[in-house]
Design a protein around this motif. Structure first.
Motif: not given
Length: 65
Positions: A21-34
């Motif tokens: 299943t493909v899920l879209t991140a909620p509004e306002g979420w962003a990936p963090l840099p490793p």
């Protein structure tokens, strides 16, 4: 959200669950840099988060987001 681990999805703001299943991140979420342990710790303590496991060669590492 539980401590589920996802794989990268088809777009930068999407993840793929273990069942495909493909899920879209909620509004306002962003990936963090490793590599920023302090930021990752603060985000995890703040509440809901998704852990994205990216495969690099034979190894699999976590990228939080």
């Amino acid at each position: 959200m539980t401590d589920a681990i996802f794989t990268p999805g088809p777009s930068p703001n999407a993840v793929r669950a273990a069942d495909g299943t493909v899920l879209t991140a909620p509004e306002g979420w962003a990936p963090l840099p490793p590599g920023d342990a302090a930021l990752t710790r603060r985000v995890k303590e703040a509440g809901d988060h998704w852990a994205v496991q990216e495969k690099k060669g034979r190894k699999a590492g976590l990228a939080q987001g």
